[in-house]
Structure formats: structure tokens, C-alpha cells
Design a protein around this motif. Structure first.
Motif, mmCIF file in Angstrom:
data_model
loop_
_atom_site.group_PDB
_atom_site.id
_atom_site.type_symbol
_atom_site.label_atom_id
_atom_site.label_comp_id
_atom_site.label_asym_id
_atom_site.label_seq_id
_atom_site.Cartn_x
_atom_site.Cartn_y
_atom_site.Cartn_z
ATOM 1 N N ALA A 52 55.692 50.202 34.725
ATOM 2 C CA ALA A 52 55.507 50.648 33.337
ATOM 3 C C ALA A 52 54.408 51.689 33.237
ATOM 4 C CB ALA A 52 55.184 49.456 32.444
ATOM 5 N N SER A 53 53.360 51.554 34.052
ATOM 6 C CA SER A 53 52.207 52.457 33.976
ATOM 7 C C SER A 53 52.519 53.863 34.474
ATOM 8 C CB SER A 53 51.026 51.885 34.770
ATOM 9 O OG SER A 53 51.237 52.001 36.168
ATOM 10 N N GLN A 54 53.684 54.068 35.069
ATOM 11 C CA GLN A 54 54.071 55.401 35.530
ATOM 12 C C GLN A 54 54.663 56.245 34.395
ATOM 13 O OE1 GLN A 54 53.079 56.043 38.789
ATOM 14 N NE2 GLN A 54 52.294 54.000 38.313
ATOM 15 N N ASN A 55 54.792 55.639 33.211
ATOM 16 C CA ASN A 55 55.351 56.330 32.046
ATOM 17 C C ASN A 55 54.254 56.732 31.064
ATOM 18 O OD1 ASN A 55 58.459 55.837 32.370
ATOM 19 N ND2 ASN A 55 57.520 53.843 32.744
ATOM 20 N N GLU A 56 54.464 57.875 30.391
ATOM 21 C CA GLU A 56 53.500 58.342 29.391
ATOM 22 C C GLU A 56 53.289 57.317 28.286
ATOM 23 O OE1 GLU A 56 53.708 63.234 29.211
ATOM 24 O OE2 GLU A 56 55.000 62.044 27.912
ATOM 25 N N TRP A 57 54.384 56.673 27.859
ATOM 26 C CA TRP A 57 54.292 55.777 26.708
ATOM 27 C C TRP A 57 53.343 54.613 26.943
ATOM 28 C CZ3 TRP A 57 55.604 50.990 28.281
ATOM 29 C CH2 TRP A 57 56.582 50.820 29.252
ATOM 30 N N PHE A 58 53.101 54.251 28.184
ATOM 31 C CA PHE A 58 52.218 53.119 28.472
ATOM 32 C C PHE A 58 50.803 53.385 27.952
ATOM 33 C CE2 PHE A 58 49.622 50.451 31.364
ATOM 34 C CZ PHE A 58 50.242 49.222 31.154
ATOM 35 N N TYR A 59 50.411 54.660 27.918
ATOM 36 C CA TYR A 59 49.043 55.037 27.548
ATOM 37 C C TYR A 59 48.912 55.499 26.102
ATOM 38 C CZ TYR A 59 48.902 55.034 32.605
ATOM 39 O OH TYR A 59 49.015 54.660 33.913
ATOM 40 N N SER A 60 50.010 55.931 25.479
ATOM 41 C CA SER A 60 49.878 56.556 24.163
ATOM 42 C C SER A 60 50.741 55.914 23.081
ATOM 43 C CB SER A 60 50.237 58.047 24.264
ATOM 44 O OG SER A 60 51.546 58.219 24.750
ATOM 45 N N SER A 61 51.454 54.846 23.413
ATOM 46 C CA SER A 61 52.326 54.208 22.429
ATOM 47 C C SER A 61 51.815 52.811 22.073
ATOM 48 C CB SER A 61 53.755 54.078 22.975
ATOM 49 O OG SER A 61 54.329 55.331 23.208
ATOM 50 N N ILE A 62 52.261 52.350 20.921
ATOM 51 C CA ILE A 62 51.987 50.964 20.547
ATOM 52 C C ILE A 62 52.936 50.078 21.334
ATOM 53 C CG2 ILE A 62 52.084 49.306 18.651
ATOM 54 C CD1 ILE A 62 51.282 51.671 16.830
ATOM 55 N N LEU A 63 52.383 49.076 21.975
ATOM 56 C CA LEU A 63 53.155 48.182 22.836
ATOM 57 C C LEU A 63 53.373 46.845 22.155
ATOM 58 C CD1 LEU A 63 51.115 48.828 26.116
ATOM 59 C CD2 LEU A 63 53.192 50.006 25.397
ATOM 60 N N ASN A 64 54.545 46.256 22.390
ATOM 61 C CA ASN A 64 54.780 44.865 22.018
ATOM 62 C C ASN A 64 54.325 44.003 23.190
ATOM 63 O OD1 ASN A 64 56.000 45.192 19.462
ATOM 64 N ND2 ASN A 64 57.936 45.733 20.430
ATOM 65 N N LEU A 65 53.199 43.367 23.040
ATOM 66 C CA LEU A 65 52.671 42.529 24.108
ATOM 67 C C LEU A 65 53.058 41.078 23.829
ATOM 68 C CD1 LEU A 65 50.903 42.304 26.667
ATOM 69 C CD2 LEU A 65 48.946 41.963 25.143
ATOM 70 N N GLU A 66 53.954 40.548 24.644
ATOM 71 C CA GLU A 66 54.396 39.162 24.490
ATOM 72 C C GLU A 66 53.533 38.249 25.354
ATOM 73 O OE1 GLU A 66 58.524 38.582 25.184
ATOM 74 O OE2 GLU A 66 59.143 39.583 23.336
ATOM 75 N N ILE A 67 52.765 37.384 24.699
ATOM 76 C CA ILE A 67 51.897 36.442 25.402
ATOM 77 C C ILE A 67 52.458 35.043 25.196
ATOM 78 C CG2 ILE A 67 49.548 35.581 25.683
ATOM 79 C CD1 ILE A 67 48.585 38.134 24.279
ATOM 80 N N ASP A 68 52.984 34.466 26.268
ATOM 81 C CA ASP A 68 53.612 33.136 26.191
ATOM 82 C C ASP A 68 54.667 33.104 25.091
ATOM 83 O OD1 ASP A 68 51.923 32.232 28.232
ATOM 84 O OD2 ASP A 68 50.357 31.705 26.793
ATOM 85 N N GLY A 69 55.426 34.202 24.969
ATOM 86 C CA GLY A 69 56.520 34.260 24.008
ATOM 87 C C GLY A 69 56.148 34.746 22.625
ATOM 88 N N LYS A 70 54.862 34.898 22.339
ATOM 89 C CA LYS A 70 54.426 35.360 21.030
ATOM 90 C C LYS A 70 54.010 36.825 21.132
ATOM 91 C CE LYS A 70 51.109 34.399 17.319
ATOM 92 N NZ LYS A 70 49.946 33.564 16.892
ATOM 93 N N ALA A 71 54.596 37.674 20.270
ATOM 94 C CA ALA A 71 54.383 39.129 20.368
ATOM 95 C C ALA A 71 53.243 39.601 19.486
ATOM 96 C CB ALA A 71 55.655 39.874 20.017
ATOM 97 N N GLU A 72 52.477 40.559 20.004
ATOM 98 C CA GLU A 72 51.422 41.236 19.246
ATOM 99 C C GLU A 72 51.560 42.732 19.463
ATOM 100 O OE1 GLU A 72 47.353 39.399 18.817
ATOM 101 O OE2 GLU A 72 47.876 38.645 20.799
ATOM 102 N N LYS A 73 51.183 43.518 18.453
ATOM 103 C CA LYS A 73 51.166 44.973 18.578
ATOM 104 C C LYS A 73 49.800 45.379 19.137
ATOM 105 C CE LYS A 73 55.145 45.756 16.404
ATOM 106 N NZ LYS A 73 56.322 46.357 17.069
ATOM 107 N N VAL A 74 49.803 46.119 20.243
ATOM 108 C CA VAL A 74 48.549 46.497 20.881
ATOM 109 C C VAL A 74 48.610 47.928 21.390
ATOM 110 C CG1 VAL A 74 48.104 44.116 21.637
ATOM 111 C CG2 VAL A 74 49.271 45.708 23.184
ATOM 112 N N LEU A 75 47.429 48.469 21.680
ATOM 113 C CA LEU A 75 47.278 49.744 22.375
ATOM 114 C C LEU A 75 46.489 49.501 23.650
ATOM 115 C CD1 LEU A 75 46.281 52.247 19.545
ATOM 116 C CD2 LEU A 75 48.231 52.527 21.069
ATOM 117 N N LEU A 76 46.862 50.194 24.716
ATOM 118 C CA LEU A 76 46.049 50.147 25.927
ATOM 119 C C LEU A 76 44.767 50.929 25.688
ATOM 120 C CD1 LEU A 76 45.792 49.437 28.977
ATOM 121 C CD2 LEU A 76 46.784 51.673 29.438
ATOM 122 N N ARG A 77 43.613 50.310 25.921
ATOM 123 C CA ARG A 77 42.337 50.980 25.694
ATOM 124 C C ARG A 77 41.569 51.244 26.980
ATOM 125 N NH1 ARG A 77 42.878 54.129 21.731
ATOM 126 N NH2 ARG A 77 42.375 53.370 19.653
#
Length: 207
Positions: A52-77
Motif C-alpha cells: 500500500a505504501s508504494q502508492n501516492e494515496w497512502f500519504y495524501s488520502s484519507i484512509l479507512n483504518l479498520e481496527i479489530d473490525g471497527k473503521a476510523e477515518k485517518v491520515l498518515l502523519r
């Protein structure tokens, strides 16, 4: 705006020893912070995350981060990499408030340079002075990239920051700081031929 999902698992162990054990097991230690919730320690599968980190979107897009099945909107900082191995050492994610503006660096995609008058002219060099710009917008308006159409670029032209066409709801905070911050994004400059050293022609004739 495309959606991209990253899967993670919550973790309890903390400290350098725990992080080393995770990395040996092919996992990446990470943390999620921000918003009204407490910071949460997580782990991600290294192989999938590396892809995933080889793509531009990994660094500049809002990601759906699923933690134990529960999703949160996050940015890589923040991303910590190994100094010489292809290994991600640690990741920091920041929670996103969908009702609050965010500032993100977004990549620029340059179009039609080769077919532009400047691109086809001999003795002209087209320089990209910026490859990304900082923008401010609501999360729903965040673009993965901004296109810069150079089809009409002529020799000697300069494309400034203020000339970029931005999507609706997106602005460049830098431009509010004054005209001196309206920097050149692209320049099409003539290249001057270097003069021959004196005497070189005469020596060639004598030889």
C-alpha cells in the motif's frame, strides 16, 4: 475521492522490546491519535502495508483504518523507515474530523508537457519546481492529486501557484501569506549554449 482501507489489530504490549518482537513477526507497530478519543496502539501486517505504501494515496488520502473490525477515518502523519532495508519501522495515524478543515500535502500530476509548444521546442527545458503542494479543505473535498495541464505552455512561460486549477472546496493556504509566496511551479526556460574556450577553434584549424 476514492476510499482506501487499511486493516489493523489492536495491541496491548508497549515498549521497544514489544516493537522488536512485532517486527520479527512481520508486523508494524503503529499508533492512532487525535480527536476526542485516547491514543490507541495497533499493529499492521508489514507485507500488505508495504504494498500500500508504494502508492501516492497512502500519504495524501484519507484512509479507512479498520481496527479489530471497527473503521476510523485517518491520515498518515509519520512513517519511520529502516535506514537501508525495505522495512517500515513505525506508523503514526491521526483521526480525522469530517467537519473540520485539514491541511495535507497533495501530489501534482503534470499533463501534456511533451505535446506543448515548450515541450516540442529545441533548446527549452521544462522544470517542475514543485511536485506537491499543501492544501486546506474539508476531508470530503480532499483530492488524491491535482492535475497541472501544460498543453498551452510556451517557451519562457512560468506557471505560478495561483494559476493552478483547484477542485471545489480546496484552497492553498500559502497564497494568503502574500505575493512573495506565489512561487513558480513550472518554468519553461531557454538553455544558453556554453561559449567555446578561446583559441579552441584556431588550434583545431592548425592541427
Amino acid at each position: 475521492m476514492s476510499e482506501h482501507t487499511i486493516t489493523a489489530v489492536g495491541r496491548v504490549d508497549a515498549g521497544k522490546g514489544a516493537s522488536r518482537r512485532l517486527r520479527r513477526a512481520g508486523q508494524i507497530p503503529a499508533v492512532v491519535y487525535g480527536g476526542s478519543a485516547e491514543p490507541v496502539s495497533i499493529q499492521l501486517a508489514h507485507e500488505k502495508t508495504w504494498v500500500a505504501s508504494q502508492n501516492e494515496w497512502f500519504y495524501s488520502s484519507i484512509l479507512n483504518l479498520e481496527i479489530d473490525g471497527k473503521a476510523e477515518k485517518v491520515l498518515l502523519r509519520d512513517m519511520q523507515r529502516h535506514p537501508y532495508k525495505q522495512v517500515i519501522m513505525h506508523l503514526d495515524f491521526m483521526r480525522v474530523d469530517e467537519n473540520a478543515a485539514i491541511r495535507v500535502n497533495v501530489p501534482l500530476h503534470f499533463l501534456n508537457q511533451d505535446t506543448s509548444p515548450a515541450g516540442k521546442a529545441s533548446g527549452v527545458v521544462v522544470s517542475h519546481n514543485l511536485n506537491e503542494i499543501g492544501v486546506s479543505c474539508l476531508p470530503k473535498d480532499l483530492p488524491e492529486f491535482i492535475e497541472v495541464d501544460l498543453a498551452g505552455l510556451n517557451p519562457g512561460d512560468i506557471v505560478h501557484l495561483s494559476e493552478l486549477k483547484l477542485p471545489a472546496g480546496v484552497e492553498i493556504p500559502e497564497l494568503k501569506l502574500g505575493k512573495e509566496h506565489d512561487v513558480a511551479v513550472v518554468t519553461a526556460s531557454y538553455v544558453q549554449a556554453e561559449p567555446e574556450p578561446e583559441g579552441e577553434g584556431a588550434e583545431g584549424e592548425g592541427a
